[in-house]
Design an enzyme around this catalytic site. Structure first.
Site, mmCIF file in Angstrom:
data_model
loop_
_atom_site.group_PDB
_atom_site.id
_atom_site.type_symbol
_atom_site.label_atom_id
_atom_site.label_comp_id
_atom_site.label_asym_id
_atom_site.label_seq_id
_atom_site.Cartn_x
_atom_site.Cartn_y
_atom_site.Cartn_z
ATOM 1 N N ALA A 38 42.631 26.808 36.515
ATOM 2 C CA ALA A 38 43.896 27.735 37.001
ATOM 3 C C ALA A 38 44.748 27.878 35.921
ATOM 4 O O ALA A 38 45.947 27.160 36.040
ATOM 5 C CB ALA A 38 44.417 27.543 38.494
ATOM 6 N N LEU A 39 44.559 28.789 35.034
ATOM 7 C CA LEU A 39 45.634 28.922 34.069
ATOM 8 C C LEU A 39 46.532 30.512 34.170
ATOM 9 O O LEU A 39 47.646 30.545 34.134
ATOM 10 C CB LEU A 39 44.855 28.967 32.625
ATOM 11 C CG LEU A 39 45.656 29.331 31.382
ATOM 12 C CD1 LEU A 39 46.778 28.245 31.019
ATOM 13 C CD2 LEU A 39 44.841 29.414 29.928
ATOM 14 N N GLU A 87 48.156 33.789 35.183
ATOM 15 C CA GLU A 87 49.161 34.174 36.273
ATOM 16 C C GLU A 87 49.402 35.680 36.341
ATOM 17 O O GLU A 87 49.081 36.424 35.384
ATOM 18 C CB GLU A 87 50.414 33.272 35.821
ATOM 19 C CG GLU A 87 50.209 31.843 36.005
ATOM 20 C CD GLU A 87 51.462 31.018 35.953
ATOM 21 O OE1 GLU A 87 52.627 31.754 35.897
ATOM 22 O OE2 GLU A 87 51.433 30.058 36.269
ATOM 23 N N SER A 103 46.979 36.894 28.642
ATOM 24 C CA SER A 103 46.934 36.618 27.293
ATOM 25 C C SER A 103 47.703 36.031 26.583
ATOM 26 O O SER A 103 47.752 34.833 25.916
ATOM 27 C CB SER A 103 47.014 38.053 26.535
ATOM 28 O OG SER A 103 45.907 38.995 27.007
ATOM 29 N N TRP A 118 43.383 35.640 39.246
ATOM 30 C CA TRP A 118 41.899 36.030 38.911
ATOM 31 C C TRP A 118 41.178 34.640 38.767
ATOM 32 O O TRP A 118 40.286 34.588 37.866
ATOM 33 C CB TRP A 118 41.854 36.534 37.243
ATOM 34 C CG TRP A 118 42.876 37.668 37.096
ATOM 35 C CD1 TRP A 118 43.862 37.615 36.425
ATOM 36 C CD2 TRP A 118 42.817 39.049 37.460
ATOM 37 N NE1 TRP A 118 44.482 38.830 36.371
ATOM 38 C CE2 TRP A 118 43.960 39.595 37.089
ATOM 39 C CE3 TRP A 118 41.929 39.821 38.420
ATOM 40 C CZ2 TRP A 118 43.931 41.245 37.462
ATOM 41 C CZ3 TRP A 118 42.099 41.088 38.582
ATOM 42 C CH2 TRP A 118 43.158 41.722 38.391
ATOM 43 N N ILE A 119 41.450 33.602 39.511
ATOM 44 C CA ILE A 119 40.883 32.276 39.499
ATOM 45 C C ILE A 119 39.524 32.262 39.870
ATOM 46 O O ILE A 119 39.337 32.513 41.162
ATOM 47 C CB ILE A 119 41.827 31.222 40.112
ATOM 48 C CG1 ILE A 119 42.968 31.435 39.504
ATOM 49 C CG2 ILE A 119 41.128 30.057 39.903
ATOM 50 C CD1 ILE A 119 43.222 31.376 38.069
ATOM 51 N N ARG A 121 6.591 54.649 32.185
ATOM 52 C CA ARG A 121 6.957 56.164 32.619
ATOM 53 C C ARG A 121 6.593 57.028 31.772
ATOM 54 O O ARG A 121 6.639 56.725 30.266
ATOM 55 C CB ARG A 121 8.448 55.983 32.790
ATOM 56 C CG ARG A 121 8.921 57.523 33.338
ATOM 57 C CD ARG A 121 10.110 57.496 34.078
ATOM 58 N NE ARG A 121 10.670 58.852 34.385
ATOM 59 C CZ ARG A 121 10.597 59.353 35.379
ATOM 60 N NH1 ARG A 121 9.841 58.658 36.187
ATOM 61 N NH2 ARG A 121 10.984 60.623 35.570
ATOM 62 N N GLU A 177 38.479 34.768 29.936
ATOM 63 C CA GLU A 177 38.525 33.815 28.778
ATOM 64 C C GLU A 177 39.062 33.935 27.366
ATOM 65 O O GLU A 177 38.659 33.818 26.434
ATOM 66 C CB GLU A 177 37.030 33.061 28.566
ATOM 67 C CG GLU A 177 36.761 32.471 29.923
ATOM 68 C CD GLU A 177 35.829 31.135 29.935
ATOM 69 O OE1 GLU A 177 35.904 30.762 29.036
ATOM 70 O OE2 GLU A 177 35.117 31.014 30.988
ATOM 71 N N GLU A 235 40.974 41.545 22.183
ATOM 72 C CA GLU A 235 41.693 41.577 21.153
ATOM 73 C C GLU A 235 42.372 40.215 20.901
ATOM 74 O O GLU A 235 42.901 40.075 19.673
ATOM 75 C CB GLU A 235 42.883 42.551 21.842
ATOM 76 C CG GLU A 235 42.594 44.163 21.942
ATOM 77 C CD GLU A 235 41.722 44.291 23.097
ATOM 78 O OE1 GLU A 235 41.778 43.232 24.170
ATOM 79 O OE2 GLU A 235 40.875 45.464 23.322
#
Ligand SMILES: Cc1cc2nc3c(=O)[nH]c(=O)nc-3n(C[C@H](O)[C@H](O)[C@H](O)COP(=O)(O)OP(=O)(O)OC[C@H]3O[C@@H](n4cnc5c(N)ncnc54)[C@H](O)[C@@H]3O)c2cc1C
Length: 378
Positions: A123-124, A126, A131, A155-156, A266, A362, A366
């Site tokens: 849980a980093l 918030e 970023s 977003w955990i 196909r 993660e 960018e």
């Protein structure tokens, strides 16, 4: 066999591939309906697949990082969602607790995290900052000889289902940014409130908003040193980002195989689709790009196993190019299958949505590019 792998790695790959086909495939639809794969994770734990690097002293297989990467890749071919949960549990949690945890933390959590009895979220992020994690606003204050944690995480992964959380919170002035952040282990109890978040892909991974309200923690709950938590976060993400490259690799390989088998069966304009050169070129491009990302991901993992200094540069490059490859290969594979590629009965539709997330979590790509440039300058 790939030149950076040995026979043990191939056995790990085989065991992960067999498990994924036998156990994960039948559960994929449940996850698409937002069911969390709790029993599957326990079964993976029993087989040593949940945290391949888990230390032997705590009941883990004690394997290397390449084994972890291969497990993630094989599982991602079937479910990028399960692959995400397992790379977080294996790399971001088990390796972090084994490296930075005090004895009490290791005794309490490691064996159970390796066996899948305990699921732990990382849980980093918030609402204020993903970023710019050094600006986080969760706070742990010292009161009557204890820490009291208040915070709001966003977003955990596994947040809805976790038994415990590795939480990063501020323990000094906000102006000190990354120098006043500490990592804590927090058990799920009455001070933890969770609510689900639904995003484009990775359904069934228990993504949640998690609030910590007056959680009382002893000094034993600190992971690493007070005010050094940001380094704990970054070091674990170096492994996690390589794993994200591996998820992209697994997604791309599955997409390529699905597209090849479709164009072979196909026909159009009186010929097999596989006879059209433009489609052959799509396949050839996918193959060349997949193999180049494979070399990058395996090299990054090899460098970590051998403690070589360029690991960080390779890890971030693997995250960048692996995630892009997953998105591009699923896009092209869907194109090759026409309407059938878009059907929700087709695995490609899910893989395409799941792949998009890998360009953002993660470390959005960018930010990964910023980091690669910084490492290059050094
Ligand atoms: C499905 C899912 C699962 C997740 N799981 C977890 C989890 O388990 N634990 C956890 O802690 N987090 C988790 N995350 C959070 C994820 O890591 C963040 O979403 C990500 O880091 C981006 O942060 P943000 O969403 O706040 O975007 P922002 O930081 O607001 O960025 C928005 C955009 O601006 C760009 N940007 C920002 N700063 C810069 C800059 N300096 N230079 C160039 N561009 C910039 C970004 O690249 C991005 O394109 C998850 C996210 C998702 C979607």
């Amino acid at each position: 066999m790939h030149p950076l792998l040995d026979e043990t790695h191939e056995l790990v790959r085989k065991s992960a591939a067999e498990f994924a086909e036998r156990e994960i495939d039948p559960f994929v639809k449940n996850m698409e309906n937002y069911e969390y794969p709790r029993d599957l994770l326990r079964d993976m734990g029993k087989l040593g697949l949940l945290a391949p690097m888990g230390p032997i002293d705590y009941g883990g297989p004690g394997l290397d990082f390449r084994s972890e990467i291969l497990t993630v890749e094989e599982v991602a071919k079937h479910s990028p969602g399960v692959a995400t949960i397992l790379e977080i549990q294996g790399s971001l949690i088990v390796d972090t607790l084994a490296t930075y945890g005090n004895n009490a933390i290791k005794e309490k959590y490691l064996s159970k995290a390796i066996s899948g009895e305990t699921i732990i979220s990382y849980a980093l992020s918030e609402p204020c900052c993903g970023s710019d994690a050094a600006a986080l606003e969760s706070v742990a204050r010292r009161e009557r000889g204890e820490w009291v944690l208040n915070g709001h995480k966003m977003w955990i992964t596994s947040g809805m289902n976790a038994d415990a959380y590795l939480v990063f919170a501020r323990t000094g002035p906000k102006e000190e940014r990354h120098k006043s952040i500490t990592a804590f282990m927090v058990d799920r109890n009455k001070c933890v409130e969770t609510s689900p978040i639904h995003v484009i892909g990775l359904r069934g991974t228990g993504t949640a908003e998690v609030k910590f309200v007056d959680c009382e923690l002893g000094d034993d709950a600190v992971v690493g040193e007070v005010n050094k938590g940001f380094y704990v976060a970054i070091n674990s993400l170096n492994l996690g980002r390589t794993c994200v490259g591996s998820i992209g690799l697994g997604i791309a390989e599955r997409a390529m195989r699905e597209a090849i088998s479709y164009i072979k069966q196909r026909s159009a304009f009186g010929r097999s689709l596989a006879d059209f050169q433009v489609l052959q070129h799509y396949v050839a491009n996918m193959y060349a790009q997949t193999e180049s990302v494979r070399s990058l991901v395996y090299s990054a993992a090899y460098m970590r196993d051998k403690s070589l200094p360029d690991f960080l540069l390779y890890a971030h490059s693997a995250k960048l190019l692996g995630s892009r490859l997953g998105v591009e290969s699923t896009r092209v594979a869907i194109q090759m299958m026409g309407g059938m590629g878009l059907s929700t009965d087709n695995v490609l539709e899910m893989l395409y949505r799941d792949a998009k997330v890998t360009e953002i979590y993660e470390g959005a790509n960018e930010i990964i590019l910023n980091t690669i440039y910084r490492f290059m300058e050094k």
